[in-house]
Design a protein around this motif. Structure first.
Motif, PDB file in Angstrom:
ATOM      1  N   ARG A   1      28.365  35.937  37.102  1.00 16.36           N
ATOM      2  CA  ARG A   1      29.434  36.405  38.285  1.00 16.36           C
ATOM      3  C   ARG A   1      30.427  35.266  38.094  1.00 16.36           C
ATOM      4  O   ARG A   1      30.109  34.330  38.167  1.00 16.36           O
ATOM      5  N   LEU A   2      31.756  35.849  38.173  1.00 12.89           N
ATOM      6  CA  LEU A   2      32.721  34.868  37.927  1.00 12.89           C
ATOM      7  C   LEU A   2      33.888  35.338  39.378  1.00 12.89           C
ATOM      8  O   LEU A   2      34.251  36.512  39.327  1.00 12.89           O
TER       9      LEU A   2
ATOM     10  N   GLY B   1      24.963  46.956  28.044  1.00  8.73           N
ATOM     11  CA  GLY B   1      25.434  45.938  29.151  1.00  8.73           C
ATOM     12  C   GLY B   1      26.652  46.881  29.959  1.00  8.73           C
ATOM     13  O   GLY B   1      26.708  48.265  29.894  1.00  8.73           O
ATOM     14  N   TRP B   2      27.205  46.146  31.150  1.00 12.14           N
ATOM     15  CA  TRP B   2      28.145  46.894  31.870  1.00 12.14           C
ATOM     16  C   TRP B   2      28.962  45.531  32.429  1.00 12.14           C
ATOM     17  O   TRP B   2      28.596  44.400  32.482  1.00 12.14           O
ATOM     18  N   VAL B   3      30.201  45.745  32.936  1.00  6.53           N
ATOM     19  CA  VAL B   3      31.074  45.088  33.459  1.00  6.53           C
ATOM     20  C   VAL B   3      31.267  45.639  34.716  1.00  6.53           C
ATOM     21  O   VAL B   3      31.545  47.045  34.941  1.00  6.53           O
ATOM     22  N   GLY B   4      31.605  44.970  36.025  1.00  4.48           N
ATOM     23  CA  GLY B   4      31.701  45.146  37.293  1.00  4.48           C
ATOM     24  C   GLY B   4      32.373  44.479  38.043  1.00  4.48           C
ATOM     25  O   GLY B   4      32.559  43.362  37.873  1.00  4.48           O
TER      26      GLY B   4
ATOM     27  N   GLY C   1      34.612  42.803  44.539  1.00  4.07           N
ATOM     28  CA  GLY C   1      35.693  42.233  45.287  1.00  4.07           C
ATOM     29  C   GLY C   1      36.876  42.238  44.270  1.00  4.07           C
ATOM     30  O   GLY C   1      36.631  42.449  43.141  1.00  4.07           O
ATOM     31  N   SER C   2      38.058  41.971  44.790  1.00  8.50           N
ATOM     32  CA  SER C   2      39.199  42.022  43.959  1.00  8.50           C
ATOM     33  C   SER C   2      39.372  41.308  42.777  1.00  8.50           C
ATOM     34  O   SER C   2      39.823  41.292  41.875  1.00  8.50           O
ATOM     35  N   THR C   3      38.611  40.164  43.107  1.00  6.69           N
ATOM     36  CA  THR C   3      38.893  39.071  42.043  1.00  6.69           C
ATOM     37  C   THR C   3      37.424  38.277  41.788  1.00  6.69           C
ATOM     38  O   THR C   3      37.283  37.282  41.142  1.00  6.69           O
ATOM     39  N   THR C   4      36.318  39.198  41.887  1.00  3.61           N
ATOM     40  CA  THR C   4      34.971  38.822  41.677  1.00  3.61           C
ATOM     41  C   THR C   4      34.422  39.861  40.712  1.00  3.61           C
ATOM     42  O   THR C   4      34.292  40.915  40.784  1.00  3.61           O
ATOM     43  N   PHE C   5      33.934  39.300  39.718  1.00  2.00           N
ATOM     44  CA  PHE C   5      33.681  40.127  38.305  1.00  2.00           C
ATOM     45  C   PHE C   5      32.222  39.676  37.931  1.00  2.00           C
ATOM     46  O   PHE C   5      31.820  38.549  37.898  1.00  2.00           O
TER      47      PHE C   5
ATOM     48  N   PRO D   1      27.365  43.914  42.985  1.00  2.00           N
ATOM     49  CA  PRO D   1      28.542  44.290  42.244  1.00  2.00           C
ATOM     50  C   PRO D   1      28.306  46.114  41.872  1.00  2.00           C
ATOM     51  O   PRO D   1      27.429  46.371  42.205  1.00  2.00           O
ATOM     52  N   ARG D   2      29.455  46.622  41.752  1.00  2.00           N
ATOM     53  CA  ARG D   2      29.536  47.936  41.494  1.00  2.00           C
ATOM     54  C   ARG D   2      29.741  47.942  40.018  1.00  2.00           C
ATOM     55  O   ARG D   2      30.999  47.442  39.431  1.00  2.00           O
TER      56      ARG D   2
END
Length: 145
Positions: A7-8, A39-42, A45-49, A134-135
């Protein structure tokens, strides 16, 4: 199998374009790395990955982590992020967690990563300060040989 959850939170919009470039390049690198399973990326929030990646073993994860785009990105994230956390989970099967599972895995097995400009929440030891799972967005599969 080794599951990695990260989480970043990007601390300022100005870092977002380069962050996205490094994210795309690191995703491509993961897909091409031997031992990558899925894997996946999601976002949460607007700046939380978030990233969730599954590897055959710890060695293949470390080989990916320590080279090329991902290694370069890790160095940049020290300045770009004000919150960062990671969890590594050993598991027997090839199941990827959904967003809720990734959130729970980070809270139960995660640790903070170093950032040079921590938010108040990061400085207080919070792994996911926004309290949001996350989504899942882009799903990753190994590249065809």
């Amino acid at each position: 199998m080794t599951l990695s959850i990260t989480r970043l939170r990007i601390r300022h919009w100005r870092y977002l374009p380069l962050f996205l470039i490094y994210t795309m390049a690191s995703s491509r690198q993961a897909r091409r790395t031997p031992g990558f399973v899925a894997g996946w990326v999601g976002t949460s929030g607007s700046t939380t990955f978030w990233t969730t990646t599954l590897w055959r073993d710890d060695g293949t994860l470390k080989a990916f982590r320590d080279q090329d785009w991902h290694r370069a990105a890790m160095l940049k994230l020290l300045d770009w992020c004000d919150e960062a956390a990671v969890a590594r989970v050993q598991q027997e099967d090839e199941r990827l967690p959904d967003g809720s599972g990734a959130y729970d895995g980070l809270l139960s097995r995660g640790r903070l990563s170093k950032v040079r400009h921590p938010s108040a929440a990061h400085a207080a030891g919070q792994l996911a300060a926004d309290g949001r799972a996350p989504r899942a967005g882009q799903h990753l599969r190994p590249a065809a040989s």
